[in-house]
Design a protein around this motif. Structure first.
Motif, PDB file in Angstrom:
ATOM      1  N   LEU A 134       0.850  -1.189   0.000  1.00  0.00           N
ATOM      2  CA  LEU A 134       0.000   0.000   0.000  1.00  0.00           C
ATOM      3  C   LEU A 134       0.887   1.241   0.000  1.00  0.00           C
ATOM      4  O   LEU A 134       1.642   1.478   0.949  1.00  0.00           O
ATOM      5  N   ILE A 135       0.795   2.007  -1.085  1.00  0.00           N
ATOM      6  CA  ILE A 135       1.582   3.236  -1.247  1.00  0.00           C
ATOM      7  C   ILE A 135       0.614   4.361  -1.572  1.00  0.00           C
ATOM      8  O   ILE A 135      -0.186   4.237  -2.502  1.00  0.00           O
ATOM      9  N   GLN A 136       0.655   5.438  -0.789  1.00  0.00           N
ATOM     10  CA  GLN A 136      -0.246   6.575  -0.999  1.00  0.00           C
ATOM     11  C   GLN A 136       0.567   7.847  -1.250  1.00  0.00           C
ATOM     12  O   GLN A 136       1.558   8.103  -0.561  1.00  0.00           O
ATOM     13  N   ARG A 137       0.114   8.617  -2.226  1.00  0.00           N
ATOM     14  CA  ARG A 137       0.731   9.912  -2.507  1.00  0.00           C
ATOM     15  C   ARG A 137      -0.148  11.019  -1.959  1.00  0.00           C
ATOM     16  O   ARG A 137      -1.382  10.964  -2.066  1.00  0.00           O
ATOM     17  N   ALA A 138       0.468  12.007  -1.338  1.00  0.00           N
ATOM     18  CA  ALA A 138      -0.232  13.168  -0.784  1.00  0.00           C
ATOM     19  C   ALA A 138       0.589  14.406  -1.159  1.00  0.00           C
ATOM     20  O   ALA A 138       1.700  14.286  -1.675  1.00  0.00           O
ATOM     21  N   PRO A 139       0.046  15.612  -0.946  1.00  0.00           N
ATOM     22  CA  PRO A 139       0.843  16.809  -1.254  1.00  0.00           C
ATOM     23  C   PRO A 139       2.189  16.795  -0.536  1.00  0.00           C
ATOM     24  O   PRO A 139       2.261  16.656   0.680  1.00  0.00           O
ATOM     25  N   ARG A 140       3.249  16.874  -1.314  1.00  0.00           N
ATOM     26  CA  ARG A 140       4.626  16.877  -0.826  1.00  0.00           C
ATOM     27  C   ARG A 140       4.989  15.638  -0.010  1.00  0.00           C
ATOM     28  O   ARG A 140       5.927  15.665   0.793  1.00  0.00           O
ATOM     29  N   ALA A 141       4.286  14.545  -0.200  1.00  0.00           N
ATOM     30  CA  ALA A 141       4.585  13.334   0.579  1.00  0.00           C
ATOM     31  C   ALA A 141       4.175  12.076  -0.180  1.00  0.00           C
ATOM     32  O   ALA A 141       3.217  12.084  -0.956  1.00  0.00           O
ATOM     33  N   VAL A 142       4.927  11.003   0.070  1.00  0.00           N
ATOM     34  CA  VAL A 142       4.563   9.658  -0.371  1.00  0.00           C
ATOM     35  C   VAL A 142       4.693   8.752   0.842  1.00  0.00           C
ATOM     36  O   VAL A 142       5.740   8.751   1.513  1.00  0.00           O
ATOM     37  N   HIS A 143       3.625   7.999   1.137  1.00  0.00           N
ATOM     38  CA  HIS A 143       3.614   7.126   2.309  1.00  0.00           C
ATOM     39  C   HIS A 143       3.577   5.662   1.887  1.00  0.00           C
ATOM     40  O   HIS A 143       2.682   5.253   1.132  1.00  0.00           O
ATOM     41  N   VAL A 144       4.527   4.867   2.378  1.00  0.00           N
ATOM     42  CA  VAL A 144       4.505   3.417   2.192  1.00  0.00           C
ATOM     43  C   VAL A 144       3.881   2.840   3.457  1.00  0.00           C
ATOM     44  O   VAL A 144       4.506   2.828   4.523  1.00  0.00           O
ATOM     45  N   LEU A 145       2.638   2.362   3.334  1.00  0.00           N
ATOM     46  CA  LEU A 145       1.834   2.035   4.512  1.00  0.00           C
ATOM     47  C   LEU A 145       1.655   0.546   4.759  1.00  0.00           C
ATOM     48  O   LEU A 145       1.153   0.154   5.813  1.00  0.00           O
TER      49      LEU A 145
END
Length: 406
Positions: A365-376
């Motif tokens: 699960l990988i999510q992109r957000a403003p100025r961020a990428v989260h490997v969850l």
């Protein structure tokens, strides 16, 4: 009015010095030379948690749903990992492995697993009971599947080489305590030592703490990490096992069951089981962190998961508390093993993402957000698949960097 140019310490700021975080730094450096990369790792060295506390198996991709990230990245990543290990002289071997059915009701699942492996592009061989001895003379079962592309390696050594080859500035002993993200100012990270590190884009590869880092950034991940401790034994008679031997897994769970793994050092690991840990880094029963435990219990998914799968959990807990019960589980595959053959060794903790409804997140699960990428969610086979995962996370980070007007 004098306009002050805002200073950044780096373009891409990675939190987490495990194999996924370091693969991401490595991939960024290859895809966009000249990009300034910094990695913050709270431990004094790399790969101290999931990366360095597992069976060391290069997974083939036989288990995973065709088309999923796990299937695609594991198949591709296994070949790339072997090539990387050869290039950097990291201890490794392509051993193959057996998945063994010991009960009749496991036979349809074993056959389905072989079919899944073929759908994922793997060469698998289905064996009858008498053929098992060709690979493992001491192992008994009704049938088995042999997967030739499975291997073993030293993932901690891989992580060290990734760190060196990435050219990133790596700060060890840098525990993140606060994150300030603003559209016009990038991301500023405060560490426990009082240092502030400013980056244009944040990449969250914090493993056991990834959900907490996402929330510090101001993003709601929609999942929580529920830690499961995997307890291992070392086999005192390693000559009983030639390579890798696995049971047929329960398809309802991402855990592969108690298995036997001959490592690059010649020793044989036995395990793991999977029991809830009382801390994110709860590597033994005595380690309890009340705040972390309270957070796990406050997540509705934890209770729903427990209600749905309490029978499975009770069996795992019984094997954790009873060495005799653990031995019986091993003897299903290896009848010659005795209780005194099993010597306790270091445990690991799996960072398993759990949804609010109690579902286990089955894929990466990988999510992109403003100025961020989260490997969850990146538990096993993330070490195997770390090179393609790193490229995907790097691609998203660089896209975010471009979107922010680098």
């Amino acid at each position: 009015m004098v306009q002050v140019r805002r200073a950044y310490d780096c373009d891409v700021l990675v939190i987490g010095g495990g194999i996924v975080g370091l693969s991401t730094a490595y991939a960024v450096s290859r895809a966009a030379p000249g990009t300034r990369i910094a990695v913050l790792e709270k431990e004094p060295g790399p790969a101290r948690h999931q990366t360095g506390r597992n069976s060391g198996v290069i997974h083939s991709g036989v288990y995973y749903r065709p088309g999923s990230l796990k299937a695609r990245y594991a198949v591709r990543g296994a070949a790339e990992m072997v090539k990387f290990c050869a290039e950097y002289d990291v201890p490794h071997a392509v051993t193959g492995k057996l998945i063994v059915a010991t009960e009749r009701d496991e036979l349809p699942r074993l056959h389905a697993l072989a079919q899944r492996g073929r759908e994922n592009g793997l060469a698998v061989r289905e064996l009858g009971a008498a053929q098992i001895a060709e690979y493992e003379p001491e192992v008994e079962g009704l049938a088995a599947v042999h997967v030739g592309t499975t291997g073993i390696c030293d993932f901690t050594a891989v992580a060290r080489h990734l760190a060196e080859a990435s050219g990133a500035e790596i700060r060890y002993g840098a525990r993140v305590t606060r994150i300030d993200r603003r559209p016009d100012r990038g991301v500023a990270v405060l560490t426990a030592s009082g240092d502030v590190v400013r980056g244009r884009v944040l990449v969250n590869c914090a493993g056991l703490h990834c959900d907490g880092i996402a929330r510090l950034t101001g993003d709601e991940p929609g999942v929580r990490i529920v830690p499961f401790r995997g307890e291992y034994y070392e086999l005192a008679r390693p000559e009983l096992v030639r390579g890798l031997v696995y049971p047929v897994p329960d398809p309802a769970f991402p855990f592969l069951g108690v298995h036997l793994t001959r490592g690059v050092d010649g020793g044989v690991h036995v395990g793991p089981n999977a029991v809830p840990a009382l801390a994110r880094e709860g590597y033994d029963r005595r380690t309890v962190r009340p705040r972390e435990l309270a957070a796990t219990l406050a997540w509705p998914g934890s209770w729903r998961l427990a209600r749905r799968h309490w029978r499975y959990g009770a069996g795992e807990l019984h094997r954790s508390l009873s060495k005799a019960a653990f031995t019986r589980a091993v003897r299903r595959l290896l009848p010659a093993v005795r209780e005194e053959d099993l010597v306790p060794t270091a445990a690991g903790v799996r960072a398993q993402a759990v949804l609010r409804d109690g579902g286990l997140v089955d894929d990466f699960l990988i999510q992109r957000a403003p100025r961020a990428v989260h490997v969850l969610n990146a538990p096993s086979p993330a070490a195997t698949a770390s090179l393609p995962i790193g490229r995907e996370v790097a691609r998203r980070a660089l896209a975010e960097l471009a979107a922010q007007g680098r």
